[in-house]
Write a protein that holds these residues in place. Structure first.
Motif, short mmCIF file in Angstrom:
data_model
loop_
_atom_site.label_atom_id
_atom_site.label_comp_id
_atom_site.label_asym_id
_atom_site.label_seq_id
_atom_site.Cartn_x
_atom_site.Cartn_y
_atom_site.Cartn_z
N ASN A 203 0.85 -1.27 0.10
CA ASN A 203 -0.19 0.04 -0.20
C ASN A 203 1.14 1.79 0.13
OD1 ASN A 203 -2.44 -1.34 -0.10
ND2 ASN A 203 -2.16 -1.83 2.38
N GLU A 204 2.30 1.22 -0.65
CA GLU A 204 2.76 1.97 -0.26
C GLU A 204 2.48 3.17 -1.94
OE1 GLU A 204 7.92 3.81 0.00
OE2 GLU A 204 7.40 1.24 -0.29
N THR A 205 2.92 4.63 -1.74
CA THR A 205 1.95 5.09 -3.20
C THR A 205 3.97 5.04 -4.04
OG1 THR A 205 0.87 6.31 -1.97
CG2 THR A 205 2.38 7.40 -4.39
N VAL A 206 3.64 4.51 -5.28
CA VAL A 206 4.71 4.29 -6.56
C VAL A 206 3.82 5.00 -7.79
CG1 VAL A 206 5.19 2.70 -7.77
CG2 VAL A 206 4.67 1.51 -5.63
N ARG A 207 4.75 5.41 -7.97
CA ARG A 207 4.97 6.23 -9.03
C ARG A 207 5.89 6.10 -10.44
NH1 ARG A 207 4.90 9.96 -4.63
NH2 ARG A 207 3.77 11.69 -4.93
N ILE A 208 5.08 6.10 -11.49
CA ILE A 208 5.50 5.04 -12.96
C ILE A 208 5.82 6.20 -13.74
CG2 ILE A 208 6.20 3.22 -13.80
CD1 ILE A 208 4.58 1.33 -11.52
N SER A 209 6.21 6.57 -14.29
CA SER A 209 6.62 7.62 -15.78
C SER A 209 7.08 6.81 -16.51
CB SER A 209 6.73 8.90 -16.03
OG SER A 209 8.52 8.85 -14.91
#
Length: 168
Positions: free
Chosen positions: A66-72
């Motif tokens: 449930n950790e926020t993951v940023r993907i680009s």
């Protein structure tokens, strides 16, 4: 006076070797995918298939449940010889059995978490990119990947960038 061309080639070959051959290989796309959490970040750059799973070892990012993951991701045409027509760009996140596995699970199947694709014509230097922010609610191993599709017949391979996620 005679000039020895080997004197020019040696520094170029040394540079190519130090960059893993990346600068010395003409390719059709420059691709990149980035995965970032509060405590870690990994970037993956262009690879090709075949061979199955590509040539480069995939970076691994460990993520807490449930950790926020940023993907680009970013894909840019590096093909200077005209427009590549009807290229499909496919971005997906899929569960995988183990970190680093070569076989890519089907993102349209039950292992798929995110499955996004579209088609476009790529003029020289044209680019496309995307990003998302998410939380994974199940532990396990995941593959984050952006890839070209429908260029294999013309160019003998497809291009991709990929990162493994380990959710604990």
């Amino acid at each position: 006076m005679r000039f020895d061309t080997r004197a020019l080639l040696l520094p170029i070959l040394v540079l190519c070797a130090s960059m893993g051959g990346r600068l010395c290989r003409a390719e059709h796309f420059d691709t990149q995918v980035t995965v970032q959490t509060e405590s870690s970040r990994a970037d993956a750059f262009m690879d090709t298939t075949p061979p199955l799973g590509g040539v480069n070892k995939r970076p691994i990012v460990t993520v807490k449940l449930n950790e926020t993951v940023r993907i680009s991701w970013h894909m840019k045409s590096a093909f200077p010889h005209g427009v590549m027509k009807g290229v499909t760009i496919h971005f997906f996140i899929v569960r995988e059995d183990r970190i680093g596995q070569k076989l890519v699970p089907d993102p349209a199947g039950k292992a798929g978490i995110v499955d996004n694709q579209f088609q476009m014509d790529f003029a020289p230097h044209a680019n496309s990119s995307g990003s998302l922010k998410m939380k994974l609610s199940e532990t396990g191993n995941y593959l984050v990947r952006v890839q070209s599709e429908d260029t294999h017949q013309e160019h003998d391979h497809e291009h991709f960038s990929a990162i493994d996620l380990k959710v604990q």
